[in-house]
Design a protein around this motif. Structure first.
Motif, short mmCIF file in Angstrom:
data_model
loop_
_atom_site.label_atom_id
_atom_site.label_comp_id
_atom_site.label_asym_id
_atom_site.label_seq_id
_atom_site.Cartn_x
_atom_site.Cartn_y
_atom_site.Cartn_z
N LEU A 40 9.98 -2.00 0.21
CA LEU A 40 10.30 -1.99 -1.46
C LEU A 40 8.98 -0.61 -1.99
O LEU A 40 9.93 -0.27 -2.63
N MET A 41 7.49 -1.55 -1.18
CA MET A 41 6.93 -0.42 -1.32
C MET A 41 7.35 0.98 -0.52
O MET A 41 7.07 1.94 -1.27
N ARG A 42 7.48 1.04 0.01
CA ARG A 42 7.97 1.99 0.84
C ARG A 42 8.74 2.79 0.02
O ARG A 42 8.58 4.16 0.90
N ILE A 43 9.52 2.16 0.17
CA ILE A 43 9.88 3.15 -0.49
C ILE A 43 10.40 3.82 -2.75
O ILE A 43 10.73 4.50 -3.45
N SER A 44 9.25 2.83 -2.89
CA SER A 44 8.30 2.69 -4.19
C SER A 44 8.62 4.29 -4.43
O SER A 44 7.68 4.80 -3.84
N SER A 45 8.83 4.59 -5.74
CA SER A 45 7.98 6.03 -6.15
C SER A 45 6.76 6.18 -6.65
O SER A 45 6.05 7.36 -6.60
N SER A 46 5.96 5.19 -6.60
CA SER A 46 3.85 5.05 -6.71
C SER A 46 3.60 5.00 -5.83
O SER A 46 3.83 4.91 -4.22
N HIS A 47 2.88 6.60 -5.62
CA HIS A 47 2.44 7.02 -4.65
C HIS A 47 1.80 6.42 -3.27
O HIS A 47 1.41 5.76 -2.37
N HIS A 50 3.93 3.77 -1.88
CA HIS A 50 3.76 4.09 -0.50
C HIS A 50 3.14 4.10 0.45
O HIS A 50 3.38 3.89 1.77
N ARG A 106 13.79 -0.64 5.21
CA ARG A 106 14.10 1.10 4.87
C ARG A 106 15.31 1.55 4.97
O ARG A 106 15.66 2.54 4.06
N GLN A 110 17.47 3.58 2.33
CA GLN A 110 18.05 4.62 1.99
C GLN A 110 19.60 5.08 2.44
O GLN A 110 19.21 6.77 2.47
N VAL A 112 21.77 4.08 1.85
CA VAL A 112 22.88 4.05 0.51
C VAL A 112 22.49 5.76 -0.08
O VAL A 112 21.67 5.81 -0.75
N ARG A 114 22.40 8.53 -2.81
CA ARG A 114 21.30 8.32 -3.84
C ARG A 114 22.92 7.62 -5.12
O ARG A 114 21.79 7.79 -6.12
N LEU A 131 19.60 -3.17 -7.51
CA LEU A 131 18.69 -3.53 -6.16
C LEU A 131 19.75 -4.49 -5.92
O LEU A 131 20.51 -4.48 -4.48
#
Lengths: 216, 232
Positions: A40-47, A50, A106, A110, A112, A114, A131
């Motif tokens: 979840l962290m890896r696909i998060s929009s937070s840099h 991520h 991940r 991904q 799925v 967009r 989710l």
């Protein structure tokens, strides 16, 4: 004392196999939970999240599992703590496996498309609802074959903990081999036990894959 | 924290670390070359060969993929001498790594070959290409492009898995690390340096494979945008 390889040795190997299974189960559960969070962290929009996830995954995937085991086993010595063998082995394998589970899931999430996110957000679902009700049910289908496939790797990786002395089936084999001087026979038994554990999982993984591919 | 890190006593042994790392690279390099050759032959046997050959290669693949490398090394190094076949530790290590990678490479390459539709083969025939030309241009190279990332990942795993052959004291990096740890008692320092060396080697190998991929497959590059979600 040198003795003949007999029924006692087989029972000892099987008790070692029990520890292999327990260690594998703990690794799958612990590694799965941490791996899911990292995915979840890896696909998060937070840099920041991520970035942390990417570095974590890349570092661990570039490290031999044996080194992770050594570092976790000897590392707490810095603080004067000595971890018993089982928790040390489990912690090392959990950390190692989590990076692989994270990448598998991940990829599944991904995969799925967009528009599924966009459509569910247009229905005013919260992020968690998107989710839970839209993305994961589709991602799970994709992730199942590689997840089960990786479980085979988890079982095999537990053998490495025998190097720091955890008595799993590999270590039991070594001990018996030293006592009986019949390494060929003993290691064939050890290999057979691993095969009996792993082969059904490989077959299941392939079956699921075929089933899902046909339906698509 | 009362622990004092002492990297200097360990770094004094840097020559031995480098020697060990060189042997690790050599062992895994050889295993990658030989393992890939086994993989290509195995994949050919499974897709083009007679049924009994497919069955034998299939059994080899399943046995290797469902048992740990550690046990394979033990069987080769301790087990085979008992039935009359002797190896040095390094030979047993190379043999185990090669046989191990060969099984994975067989499956990966076979998957690539089977991903090429049979009509491509027929199209090649109708252009009166020879069987060898068809195999090379229509089946092998496109198949290789499909499976290249998976094969590269497997190569990296082989490099990292080579640490396991230290159980028979094969003189590669992990064996050297264990010897130095025994001499200096600086476990954490030794294994930190060793881990960093492995990470450097793995990243190096992946960069080389990525560059090689760009040279080998110049025609087609499909880049898919990654889905990132909003919210967290």
């Amino acid at each position: 004392m040198i003795h003949q390889f007999g029924i006692h040795d087989i029972l000892y190997l099987l008790s070692g196999a029990g520890w292999t299974l327990i260690l594998s189960a703990v690794t799958m559960i612990g590694g799965g939970m941490i791996g899911f969070c990292v995915a979840l962290m890896r696909i998060s929009s937070s840099h920041v999240l991520h970035g942390i996830a990417v570095v974590y995954i890349e570092l661990i995937q570039s490290t031999p599992v044996l080194m992770v085991v050594f570092l976790v086993y000897f590392g707490p010595g810095i603080f004067g703590i000595e971890l018993p063998k089982f928790p040390a082995a489990a912690l090392a394998l959990v950390v190692y496996s989590s990076a692989f589970f994270a990448e598998i899931w991940r990829g599944a999430i991904q995969s799925v498309p967009r528009p599924q996110w966009e459509a569910s957000s247009a229905l005013a679902l919260t992020w968690l609802q998107q989710l839970r009700y839209v993305i994961l049910p589709q991602a799970v289908r994709v992730s199942l074959p590689p997840t089960v496939g990786f479980m085979v790797q988890v079982v095999k990786n537990t053998s490495v903990t025998s190097i720091v002395g955890f008595v799993d089936v590999s270590r039991a084999g070594q001990l018996i081999s030293n006592a009986t001087f019949q390494p060929f026979r003993v290691y064939l038994w050890v290999a057979a036990i691993y095969f009996v554990i792993c082969y059904p999982m490989s077959v299941i993984s392939r079956r699921i894959e075929r089933k899902f591919n046909v339906r698509r | 924290m009362s622990y004092r890190f002492q990297f200097d006593v360990v770094l004094a042994q840097s020559d031995r670390f480098i020697e060990g790392a060189a042997l690790t690279l050599q062992l895994s390099g050889e295993a990658i070359v030989f393992g890939t050759v086994i993989g290509i032959l195995g994949a050919l046997a499974r897709t083009e060969g007679p049924r009994w050959l497919d069955w034998i290669v299939g059994a080899y693949v399943e046995v290797i993929r469902n048992t740990p490398l550690l046990v394979q090394v033990f069987l080769l190094f301790f087990g085979l001498p008992a039935v009359g076949v002797k190896f040095t530790a390094t030979e047993a290590a190379l043999f185990a790594l090669t046989v191990n990678l060969g099984a994975y490479a067989t499956e990966i390459i076979r998957a690539g070959i089977e991903a090429i539709p049979h009509t491509q083969f027929e199209a090649g025939l109708s252009l009166s290409l020879t069987r060898l030309q068809i195999f090379r241009h229509i089946i092998f190279m496109p198949a290789l492009e499909i499976i290249y990332p998976a094969l590269g990942a497997q190569f990296t795993l082989t490099l990292l898995a080579s640490s396991i052959v230290s159980v028979v004291a094969a003189n590669e990096l992990t064996t050297v690390a264990q010897i130095i740890e025994g001499e200096t008692f600086r476990s954490i320092e030794v294994y930190t340096i060793t881990t960093l060396l492995y990470i450097a080697m793995a990243l190096g190998l992946r960069s080389i494979l990525a560059l090689l991929g760009l040279v080998l497959f110049r025609r087609r590059r499909v880049v898919q945008p990654q889905v990132r979600m909003s919210g967290i």
